[in-house]
Design a protein around this motif. Sequence first.
Motif, PDB file in Angstrom:
ATOM      1  N   ARG A 145      11.487  -0.337  14.009  1.00 50.19           N
ATOM      2  CA  ARG A 145      10.185   0.261  14.312  1.00 50.19           C
ATOM      3  C   ARG A 145      10.220   1.785  14.293  1.00 50.19           C
ATOM      4  O   ARG A 145       9.236   2.423  13.919  1.00 50.19           O
ATOM      5  CB  ARG A 145       9.689  -0.256  15.672  1.00 50.19           C
ATOM      6  CG  ARG A 145       9.467  -1.757  15.634  1.00 50.19           C
ATOM      7  CD  ARG A 145       9.211  -2.349  17.014  1.00 50.19           C
ATOM      8  NE  ARG A 145       9.175  -3.804  16.907  1.00 50.19           N
ATOM      9  CZ  ARG A 145       8.224  -4.576  17.414  1.00 50.19           C
ATOM     10  NH1 ARG A 145       7.220  -4.015  18.073  1.00 50.19           N
ATOM     11  NH2 ARG A 145       8.252  -5.872  17.273  1.00 50.19           N
ATOM     12  N   SER A 146      11.341   2.354  14.655  1.00 50.58           N
ATOM     13  CA  SER A 146      11.441   3.812  14.636  1.00 50.58           C
ATOM     14  C   SER A 146      11.318   4.339  13.204  1.00 50.58           C
ATOM     15  O   SER A 146      10.782   5.432  12.977  1.00 50.58           O
ATOM     16  CB  SER A 146      12.761   4.278  15.250  1.00 50.58           C
ATOM     17  OG  SER A 146      13.870   3.730  14.563  1.00 50.58           O
ATOM     18  N   ALA A 147      11.785   3.558  12.228  1.00 47.45           N
ATOM     19  CA  ALA A 147      11.656   3.961  10.827  1.00 47.45           C
ATOM     20  C   ALA A 147      10.191   3.975  10.404  1.00 47.45           C
ATOM     21  O   ALA A 147       9.752   4.870   9.664  1.00 47.45           O
ATOM     22  CB  ALA A 147      12.458   3.019   9.933  1.00 47.45           C
ATOM     23  N   LEU A 148       9.429   3.007  10.878  1.00 52.68           N
ATOM     24  CA  LEU A 148       7.999   2.953  10.563  1.00 52.68           C
ATOM     25  C   LEU A 148       7.260   4.126  11.205  1.00 52.68           C
ATOM     26  O   LEU A 148       6.372   4.728  10.582  1.00 52.68           O
ATOM     27  CB  LEU A 148       7.403   1.627  11.039  1.00 52.68           C
ATOM     28  CG  LEU A 148       7.998   0.366  10.403  1.00 52.68           C
ATOM     29  CD1 LEU A 148       7.422  -0.881  11.067  1.00 52.68           C
ATOM     30  CD2 LEU A 148       7.749   0.345   8.902  1.00 52.68           C
ATOM     31  N   ARG A 149       7.647   4.455  12.415  1.00 55.81           N
ATOM     32  CA  ARG A 149       7.010   5.599  13.092  1.00 55.81           C
ATOM     33  C   ARG A 149       7.308   6.902  12.359  1.00 55.81           C
ATOM     34  O   ARG A 149       6.426   7.741  12.169  1.00 55.81           O
ATOM     35  CB  ARG A 149       7.479   5.680  14.540  1.00 55.81           C
ATOM     36  CG  ARG A 149       7.008   4.514  15.418  1.00 55.81           C
ATOM     37  CD  ARG A 149       7.319   4.777  16.889  1.00 55.81           C
ATOM     38  NE  ARG A 149       6.947   3.642  17.713  1.00 55.81           N
ATOM     39  CZ  ARG A 149       7.812   2.698  18.120  1.00 55.81           C
ATOM     40  NH1 ARG A 149       9.096   2.787  17.765  1.00 55.81           N
ATOM     41  NH2 ARG A 149       7.404   1.693  18.869  1.00 55.81           N
ATOM     42  N   LEU A 154       5.630  11.455   8.768  1.00 50.66           N
ATOM     43  CA  LEU A 154       5.835  12.238   7.543  1.00 50.66           C
ATOM     44  C   LEU A 154       4.668  12.108   6.570  1.00 50.66           C
ATOM     45  O   LEU A 154       4.320  13.064   5.871  1.00 50.66           O
ATOM     46  CB  LEU A 154       7.126  11.788   6.848  1.00 50.66           C
ATOM     47  CG  LEU A 154       8.427  12.116   7.569  1.00 50.66           C
ATOM     48  CD1 LEU A 154       9.586  11.323   6.972  1.00 50.66           C
ATOM     49  CD2 LEU A 154       8.716  13.614   7.472  1.00 50.66           C
ATOM     50  N   ALA A 155       4.081  10.915   6.526  1.00 46.51           N
ATOM     51  CA  ALA A 155       2.981  10.653   5.576  1.00 46.51           C
ATOM     52  C   ALA A 155       1.961   9.744   6.257  1.00 46.51           C
ATOM     53  O   ALA A 155       2.024   8.519   6.089  1.00 46.51           O
ATOM     54  CB  ALA A 155       3.522  10.005   4.309  1.00 46.51           C
ATOM     55  N   PRO A 156       1.044  10.321   7.028  1.00 48.90           N
ATOM     56  CA  PRO A 156       0.082   9.510   7.790  1.00 48.90           C
ATOM     57  C   PRO A 156      -0.719   8.530   6.944  1.00 48.90           C
ATOM     58  O   PRO A 156      -1.159   7.490   7.443  1.00 48.90           O
ATOM     59  CB  PRO A 156      -0.824  10.573   8.420  1.00 48.90           C
ATOM     60  CG  PRO A 156       0.031  11.791   8.509  1.00 48.90           C
ATOM     61  CD  PRO A 156       0.889  11.756   7.287  1.00 48.90           C
ATOM     62  N   GLY A 157      -0.890   8.832   5.666  1.00 48.32           N
ATOM     63  CA  GLY A 157      -1.691   7.960   4.819  1.00 48.32           C
ATOM     64  C   GLY A 157      -0.921   6.821   4.173  1.00 48.32           C
ATOM     65  O   GLY A 157      -1.531   5.938   3.555  1.00 48.32           O
ATOM     66  N   ILE A 158       0.404   6.807   4.336  1.00 48.60           N
ATOM     67  CA  ILE A 158       1.196   5.767   3.689  1.00 48.60           C
ATOM     68  C   ILE A 158       1.002   4.443   4.419  1.00 48.60           C
ATOM     69  O   ILE A 158       0.879   4.405   5.648  1.00 48.60           O
ATOM     70  CB  ILE A 158       2.700   6.148   3.642  1.00 48.60           C
ATOM     71  CG1 ILE A 158       3.424   5.355   2.534  1.00 48.60           C
ATOM     72  CG2 ILE A 158       3.373   5.925   4.991  1.00 48.60           C
ATOM     73  CD1 ILE A 158       3.122   5.822   1.156  1.00 48.60           C
ATOM     74  N   ARG A 159       0.969   3.364   3.670  1.00 51.66           N
ATOM     75  CA  ARG A 159       0.808   2.040   4.271  1.00 51.66           C
ATOM     76  C   ARG A 159       2.158   1.543   4.767  1.00 51.66           C
ATOM     77  O   ARG A 159       3.170   1.619   4.051  1.00 51.66           O
ATOM     78  CB  ARG A 159       0.249   1.076   3.223  1.00 51.66           C
ATOM     79  CG  ARG A 159      -0.267  -0.226   3.793  1.00 51.66           C
ATOM     80  CD  ARG A 159      -0.840  -1.081   2.687  1.00 51.66           C
ATOM     81  NE  ARG A 159      -1.488  -2.258   3.236  1.00 51.66           N
ATOM     82  CZ  ARG A 159      -1.811  -3.331   2.518  1.00 51.66           C
ATOM     83  NH1 ARG A 159      -1.559  -3.345   1.217  1.00 51.66           N
ATOM     84  NH2 ARG A 159      -2.399  -4.365   3.075  1.00 51.66           N
ATOM     85  N   THR A 160       2.187   1.020   5.989  1.00 55.45           N
ATOM     86  CA  THR A 160       3.435   0.531   6.576  1.00 55.45           C
ATOM     87  C   THR A 160       3.258  -0.883   7.105  1.00 55.45           C
ATOM     88  O   THR A 160       2.150  -1.319   7.416  1.00 55.45           O
ATOM     89  CB  THR A 160       3.925   1.439   7.718  1.00 55.45           C
ATOM     90  OG1 THR A 160       2.893   1.545   8.708  1.00 55.45           O
ATOM     91  CG2 THR A 160       4.286   2.819   7.208  1.00 55.45           C
ATOM     92  N   GLY A 161       4.394  -1.580   7.236  1.00 52.25           N
ATOM     93  CA  GLY A 161       4.347  -2.947   7.724  1.00 52.25           C
ATOM     94  C   GLY A 161       5.581  -3.320   8.510  1.00 52.25           C
ATOM     95  O   GLY A 161       6.704  -2.913   8.180  1.00 52.25           O
ATOM     96  N   LEU A 162       5.392  -4.104   9.547  1.00 50.95           N
ATOM     97  CA  LEU A 162       6.494  -4.585  10.378  1.00 50.95           C
ATOM     98  C   LEU A 162       7.055  -5.873   9.790  1.00 50.95           C
ATOM     99  O   LEU A 162       6.306  -6.749   9.360  1.00 50.95           O
ATOM    100  CB  LEU A 162       5.990  -4.850  11.801  1.00 50.95           C
ATOM    101  CG  LEU A 162       7.007  -5.413  12.806  1.00 50.95           C
ATOM    102  CD1 LEU A 162       8.103  -4.388  13.095  1.00 50.95           C
ATOM    103  CD2 LEU A 162       6.304  -5.835  14.099  1.00 50.95           C
ATOM    104  N   ILE A 163       8.384  -5.981   9.780  1.00 54.15           N
ATOM    105  CA  ILE A 163       9.053  -7.239   9.426  1.00 54.15           C
ATOM    106  C   ILE A 163       9.513  -7.882  10.730  1.00 54.15           C
ATOM    107  O   ILE A 163      10.139  -7.216  11.565  1.00 54.15           O
ATOM    108  CB  ILE A 163      10.266  -7.008   8.510  1.00 54.15           C
ATOM    109  CG1 ILE A 163       9.890  -6.144   7.307  1.00 54.15           C
ATOM    110  CG2 ILE A 163      10.835  -8.349   8.047  1.00 54.15           C
ATOM    111  CD1 ILE A 163      11.078  -5.772   6.425  1.00 54.15           C
ATOM    112  N   ILE A 164       9.206  -9.152  10.876  1.00 53.24           N
ATOM    113  CA  ILE A 164       9.537  -9.809  12.135  1.00 53.24           C
ATOM    114  C   ILE A 164       9.788 -11.293  11.901  1.00 53.24           C
ATOM    115  O   ILE A 164       9.156 -11.914  11.047  1.00 53.24           O
ATOM    116  CB  ILE A 164       8.400  -9.599  13.176  1.00 53.24           C
ATOM    117  CG1 ILE A 164       8.845  -9.995  14.574  1.00 53.24           C
ATOM    118  CG2 ILE A 164       7.129 -10.326  12.753  1.00 53.24           C
ATOM    119  CD1 ILE A 164       7.855  -9.572  15.671  1.00 53.24           C
TER     120      ILE A 164
END
Length: 257
Positions: A145-149, A154-164
Amino acid sequence: MDHLCVAHRGFSGIAPENTLAAFKLAIDQPFVRWIELDVQLSKDGVPVVIHDFTLERTTNGTGRVKDTDWKELKRLDAGGWKSTEYQGESIPALAQVLDLCRGRVSLNIELKTAGDMYPGLEKAVLREIVARDMENEVVLTSFERSALRRAKELAPGIRTGLIIDARPDDLAKQLEGLQCSFLSMGYPRLDRKLMKDLTGRGITVMAWTVDDRSIMRRLASLHPELMICTNWPDRWEQVFLHSKHRMWHYIRNLFIK
């Protein structure tokens, strides 16, 4: 979306995973709309595409990816373990994969890290993406999760997703807190209720990793927008495209009669 097909580490059922050969084979399938891949950093900071933290399983090298320079990594054989046909296939840099896939297929790029294992990983990956204007063609995902944060900072507009691979009661709240609009979940955890809740909140959900045709069919009944990640995209085609063709012919015959 109609159960978009995601090729897991490329067409890895046939070609060696996370190699240009696997990605090219996936792109050659007209129904493959997404490719999932894993990114780490070489010792000298080059984003490289490989799943394991160590080299032994998928290359003829030894040791950790993070302890090996890019010059050494690209010399390794990353295909011979799969079959002699792919002997000599190398570990690709992320830059090579982006150049191959740009404008052709969307990418689910997993930031493969743990804790502070790879300082600068997010920045290095984003640098390659932004340099090619591919921000709208990718989603950055991670268990970490720290990587996603950091990616969002760094790029507020980039799309991110959690793997769980779990089913916490407050999953939707967790995704909101992480500013994630994408969820990559182990398929046994999914059901119709969760799909309805998440898609209703604007979350795109991908099920991994599904190679069994009967399980694909069962997952398809949960929600029409569920993405399916598989090592064998041809099996996805057999389940979804062939069934559509059969239905089309059935309806056509009704009207002809």
